[in-house]
Design an enzyme around this catalytic site. Structure first.
Site, PDB file in Angstrom:
ATOM      1  CB  ILE A  10     -14.083  -8.130  -6.615  1.00 34.39           C
ATOM      2  CG1 ILE A  10     -13.577  -8.223  -5.181  1.00 34.39           C
ATOM      3  CG2 ILE A  10     -13.122  -8.861  -7.562  1.00 34.39           C
ATOM      4  CD1 ILE A  10     -13.684  -9.619  -4.586  1.00 34.39           C
ATOM      5  CB  THR A  16      -9.671   1.012 -14.922  1.00 36.66           C
ATOM      6  OG1 THR A  16      -9.295  -0.361 -15.027  1.00 36.66           O
ATOM      7  CG2 THR A  16      -9.643   1.650 -16.302  1.00 36.66           C
ATOM      8  CG  ASP A  83      -6.426   0.869  -6.292  1.00 30.92           C
ATOM      9  OD1 ASP A  83      -5.842   0.994  -5.186  1.00 30.92           O
ATOM     10  OD2 ASP A  83      -6.212  -0.091  -7.064  1.00 30.92           O
ATOM     11  CD  GLU A 144      -9.909 -11.002  -9.607  1.00 28.87           C
ATOM     12  OE1 GLU A 144      -9.556 -10.072  -8.860  1.00 28.87           O
ATOM     13  OE2 GLU A 144     -10.299 -10.814 -10.777  1.00 28.87           O
TER      14      GLU A 144
END
Length: 209
Positions: A10, A16, A83, A144
């Site tokens: 994470i 990205t 991803d 998060e």
């Protein structure tokens, strides 16, 4: 190459980088759909009560998405870049579930894993925990912000344990602690060269950039 996976803990920057590669190398982009999961925020607030439900829902969504996108490839794209990989389901479940829950979960996982294609190359972006936390804070997702170092460490170790056991496809662990491929084009070039200008055999290769 037909199927490239960019993975990481994470906050490692996997989405990205996958987006950048998709843009620059004419690749079909497969991005995990997680923000709409109704159990995610509940899990971070109360892991014990929502872990099994969360992991089952993620596994179902990942399987459905990968099967759909990889079997219905865009003919105008050169390859697919994702991803995440389906094995992520088992890795995170091994951290979040109790032993009994994980045993049951793994039975479901094994049934459907055999139906999915394997990646031609699996790239794992390694960052240490302080750098992961820095990225997590920077992107500012509210749910998060309570993620603890201990959880990130367990996830990282679970990935490494998995890499040691699998020999179906090449795994390249890229240490990105000292580079910034988003802000620095030279760093981005380095990581792309690592991915596209080398040949890798099944098993683990470690690269420090």
């Amino acid at each position: 190459m037909n199927f490239l996976v960019i993975e990481g803990n994470i906050g490692a920057g996997k989405t990205t980088l996958a987006e950048m590669i998709s843009r620059d190398y004419n690749a079909q982009l497969v991005v995990e759909k997680f923000e709409g999961n109704p159990f995610l925020e509940k899990f971070y607030a109360n892991p014990a009560d929502y872990a099994f439900t969360l992991e089952m829902s993620f596994m179902a969504e990942r399987y459905s998405q990968l099967m759909n996108e990889l079997q219905n490839r865009d003919l105008f794209k050169d390859f697919a870049v994702a991803d995440y990989y389906f094995m992520k389901s088992l890795i995170f479940a091994s951290v979040t579930l109790s032993d009994d829950e994980f045993t049951l979960y793994r039975k479901f996982f094994n049934i459907i894993y055999s139906r999915l294609p394997r990646p031609d190359l699996y790239v794992f972006l390694y960052k240490d925990t302080p750098n992961l936390q820095k990225n997590i804070k920077k992107r500012g997702r509210e749910y998060e912000q309570s993620i603890e170092d201990n959880y990130l460490n367990k996830v990282q170790q679970a990935y490494f344990n998995y890499f040691k056991q699998q020999a179906e496809f090449p795994v390249v662990i890229v240490d990105t602690n000292n580079i910034d491929f988003v802000e620095n084009s030279r760093d981005y070039l380095k990581i792309c060269e690592t991915i596209f200008q080398n040949s890798y055999h099944s098993g683990i290769t470690r690269v420090i950039l």
